[in-house]
Design a protein around this motif. Structure first.
Motif, PDB file in Angstrom:
ATOM      1  N   THR A 265       0.839  -1.205   0.000  1.00 18.32           N
ATOM      2  CA  THR A 265       0.000   0.000   0.000  1.00 18.32           C
ATOM      3  C   THR A 265       0.872   1.253   0.000  1.00 18.32           C
ATOM      4  O   THR A 265       2.047   1.195   0.350  1.00 18.32           O
ATOM      5  CB  THR A 265      -0.896   0.053   1.257  1.00 18.32           C
ATOM      6  N   LEU A 266       0.245   2.363  -0.372  1.00 22.00           N
ATOM      7  CA  LEU A 266       0.879   3.669  -0.305  1.00 22.00           C
ATOM      8  C   LEU A 266      -0.035   4.596   0.493  1.00 22.00           C
ATOM      9  O   LEU A 266      -1.261   4.502   0.369  1.00 22.00           O
ATOM     10  CB  LEU A 266       1.111   4.255  -1.697  1.00 22.00           C
ATOM     11  N   PRO A 267       0.535   5.492   1.310  1.00 20.81           N
ATOM     12  CA  PRO A 267      -0.319   6.455   2.008  1.00 20.81           C
ATOM     13  C   PRO A 267      -0.877   7.453   1.010  1.00 20.81           C
ATOM     14  O   PRO A 267      -0.145   7.992   0.179  1.00 20.81           O
ATOM     15  CB  PRO A 267       0.637   7.118   3.003  1.00 20.81           C
ATOM     16  N   ALA A 268      -2.178   7.699   1.079  1.00 21.60           N
ATOM     17  CA  ALA A 268      -2.822   8.581   0.106  1.00 21.60           C
ATOM     18  C   ALA A 268      -3.826   9.463   0.808  1.00 21.60           C
ATOM     19  O   ALA A 268      -4.535   9.019   1.719  1.00 21.60           O
ATOM     20  CB  ALA A 268      -3.510   7.758  -0.977  1.00 21.60           C
ATOM     21  N   VAL A 269      -3.890  10.710   0.379  1.00 24.37           N
ATOM     22  CA  VAL A 269      -4.877  11.634   0.932  1.00 24.37           C
ATOM     23  C   VAL A 269      -6.254  11.218   0.430  1.00 24.37           C
ATOM     24  O   VAL A 269      -6.469  11.114  -0.782  1.00 24.37           O
ATOM     25  CB  VAL A 269      -4.578  13.079   0.509  1.00 24.37           C
ATOM     26  N   PRO A 270      -7.206  10.914   1.312  1.00 24.47           N
ATOM     27  CA  PRO A 270      -8.550  10.517   0.855  1.00 24.47           C
ATOM     28  C   PRO A 270      -9.175  11.602   0.003  1.00 24.47           C
ATOM     29  O   PRO A 270      -8.927  12.798   0.208  1.00 24.47           O
ATOM     30  CB  PRO A 270      -9.325  10.317   2.158  1.00 24.47           C
ATOM     31  N   ALA A 271      -9.988  11.187  -0.977  1.00 20.21           N
ATOM     32  CA  ALA A 271     -10.613  12.141  -1.892  1.00 20.21           C
ATOM     33  C   ALA A 271     -11.434  13.181  -1.152  1.00 20.21           C
ATOM     34  O   ALA A 271     -11.492  14.345  -1.528  1.00 20.21           O
ATOM     35  CB  ALA A 271     -11.482  11.394  -2.901  1.00 20.21           C
ATOM     36  N   GLU A 272     -12.071  12.755  -0.043  1.00 15.76           N
ATOM     37  CA  GLU A 272     -12.916  13.677   0.726  1.00 15.76           C
ATOM     38  C   GLU A 272     -12.128  14.407   1.800  1.00 15.76           C
ATOM     39  O   GLU A 272     -12.696  15.145   2.604  1.00 15.76           O
ATOM     40  CB  GLU A 272     -14.081  12.917   1.360  1.00 15.76           C
ATOM     41  N   GLY A 273     -10.803  14.184   1.814  1.00 17.60           N
ATOM     42  CA  GLY A 273      -9.971  14.825   2.834  1.00 17.60           C
ATOM     43  C   GLY A 273      -9.890  14.001   4.091  1.00 17.60           C
ATOM     44  O   GLY A 273     -10.815  13.276   4.440  1.00 17.60           O
ATOM     45  N   GLY A 274      -8.759  14.065   4.773  1.00 15.84           N
ATOM     46  CA  GLY A 274      -8.587  13.327   6.017  1.00 15.84           C
ATOM     47  C   GLY A 274      -8.998  14.162   7.211  1.00 15.84           C
ATOM     48  O   GLY A 274      -9.636  15.201   7.086  1.00 15.84           O
ATOM     49  N   HIS A 275      -8.635  13.698   8.393  1.00 16.48           N
ATOM     50  CA  HIS A 275      -8.904  14.438   9.620  1.00 16.48           C
ATOM     51  C   HIS A 275      -7.696  15.264  10.026  1.00 16.48           C
ATOM     52  O   HIS A 275      -7.488  15.544  11.183  1.00 16.48           O
ATOM     53  CB  HIS A 275      -9.273  13.466  10.750  1.00 16.48           C
ATOM     54  N   GLY A 276      -6.878  15.624   9.035  1.00 13.72           N
ATOM     55  CA  GLY A 276      -5.682  16.398   9.320  1.00 13.72           C
ATOM     56  C   GLY A 276      -4.477  15.530   9.583  1.00 13.72           C
ATOM     57  O   GLY A 276      -3.373  15.864   9.191  1.00 13.72           O
ATOM     58  N   SER A 277      -4.677  14.407  10.261  1.00 10.01           N
ATOM     59  CA  SER A 277      -3.552  13.527  10.574  1.00 10.01           C
ATOM     60  C   SER A 277      -3.796  12.114  10.073  1.00 10.01           C
ATOM     61  O   SER A 277      -3.134  11.182  10.508  1.00 10.01           O
ATOM     62  CB  SER A 277      -3.323  13.497  12.085  1.00 10.01           C
ATOM     63  N   GLN A 278      -4.744  11.939   9.157  1.00  8.03           N
ATOM     64  CA  GLN A 278      -5.072  10.613   8.655  1.00  8.03           C
ATOM     65  C   GLN A 278      -4.937  10.548   7.137  1.00  8.03           C
ATOM     66  O   GLN A 278      -5.244  11.515   6.432  1.00  8.03           O
ATOM     67  CB  GLN A 278      -6.493  10.222   9.036  1.00  8.03           C
ATOM     68  N   VAL A 279      -4.472   9.388   6.670  1.00  8.44           N
ATOM     69  CA  VAL A 279      -4.400   9.106   5.249  1.00  8.44           C
ATOM     70  C   VAL A 279      -5.025   7.739   5.004  1.00  8.44           C
ATOM     71  O   VAL A 279      -5.320   7.004   5.943  1.00  8.44           O
ATOM     72  CB  VAL A 279      -2.939   9.127   4.747  1.00  8.44           C
ATOM     73  N   ALA A 280      -5.245   7.410   3.743  1.00 10.95           N
ATOM     74  CA  ALA A 280      -5.727   6.086   3.378  1.00 10.95           C
ATOM     75  C   ALA A 280      -4.547   5.166   3.122  1.00 10.95           C
ATOM     76  O   ALA A 280      -3.510   5.599   2.613  1.00 10.95           O
ATOM     77  CB  ALA A 280      -6.600   6.178   2.133  1.00 10.95           C
TER      78      ALA A 280
END
Length: 282
Positions: A87-102
């Protein structure tokens, strides 16, 4: 879409702390998979990096992931091979909680195009018997979508690491036509020794499907030790290949669809399944 006996490759890595160190290793292993005749290669979880502090992955999502995806697409195109890059860390399309990625796995075709993506659904928030603890939800946002995609190796149902412990996911993917599952992983040594082989074989047996599990192995920058044993389990539960604890290597297996059709006719567990009697989220 698949040939009758497609060759697939499963890749095992001792992941480094950043993409600049991992990229040449991935390049070599993808080239080896293509030269070995594989139509598709499955790469491990945390492909971008196994950093000293998991929180570093949040910054890497914007800083490093786009360039890594470009590199992976270029590798697939140059070597003429499909990749499950996960996997790769990715910014969720709807945006994260500031400190979260997908925690995102990508399917890249042999033309270098991203044709599917899957965000890990089940996050590893546990305390192990030896006191070692993990809280993936501090860094990652859980996905909420099942993903299937047609590949040269057959219809793929996507899963990642801790997803392995949730048979309902695999059963649903199987009912939607999955012929095989990918499982990019970074199992800890403790959990791997206890559960890796029995769970991977069980998910394959239950669903009459292959499971291709690509794992991290060895010690990493954060001190964590992963189990390895990247493998391919067939629909009868036989382990066709197992990479053991060898770092940075490729193993090959052939998916025999003529044999699979015969097995499903003689041993029709999918047809005999009674999901109408169980509350499985439908």
């Amino acid at each position: 879409m698949h040939s009758e006996r497609p060759e697939v490759a499963v890749v095992q890595m001792n992941g480094r702390a950043d993409w600049s160190a991992n990229r040449p290793v991935v390049e070599r292993l993808v080239a080896e998979a293509a030269e070995g005749g594989a139509c598709l290669a499955v790469l491990p979880e945390n492909l971008l990096a196994m950093p000293a502090h998991p929180a570093e992955l949040v910054a890497m999502a914007e800083r490093d992931t786009p360039a890594a995806i470009e590199s992976l697409c270029d590798m697939a195109r140059r070597h003429g091979i499909w990749l499950v890059a996960g996997t790769l860390p990715a910014v969720p399309a709807e945006g994260g909680h500031g400190s979260q990625v997908a925690a995102r796995s990508l399917v890249i075709d042999a033309k270098g195009e991203v044709v599917a993506q899957y965000d890990k659904i089940h996050l590893f928030d546990v305390v192990l018997p030896d006191g070692e603890s993990y809280r993936e939800s501090a860094t990652f946002r859980a996905g909420d979508s099942l993903v299937l995609v047609d590949t040269p190796a057959g219809r793929l149902g996507m899963a990642t690491c801790f997803d392995l412990r949730f048979p309902e996911l695999f059963a649903r993917l199987a009912r939607q036509g999955a012929d095989w599952f990918c499982l990019p992983s970074a199992f800890t040594r403790t959990t791997g020794q206890a559960h890796w082989h029995v769970l991977t074989r069980a998910r394959a047996i239950e669903n009459s499907a292959w499971l291709v599990a690509a794992a991290q192995v060895g010690r990493h920058a954060d001190g964590r030790e992963t189990y390895g044993h990247s493998l391919v389990a067939d629909p009868w539960g036989q382990v066709l290949v197992d990479a053991g604890n060898e770092p940075d290597c490729v193993r090959f297996a052939r998916l025999d669809y003529e044999w699979l059709r015969g097995l499903r006719e003689r041993f029709p567990v999918r047809r005999l399944h009674r999901p109408d009697l169980f509350d499985d989220g439908q």
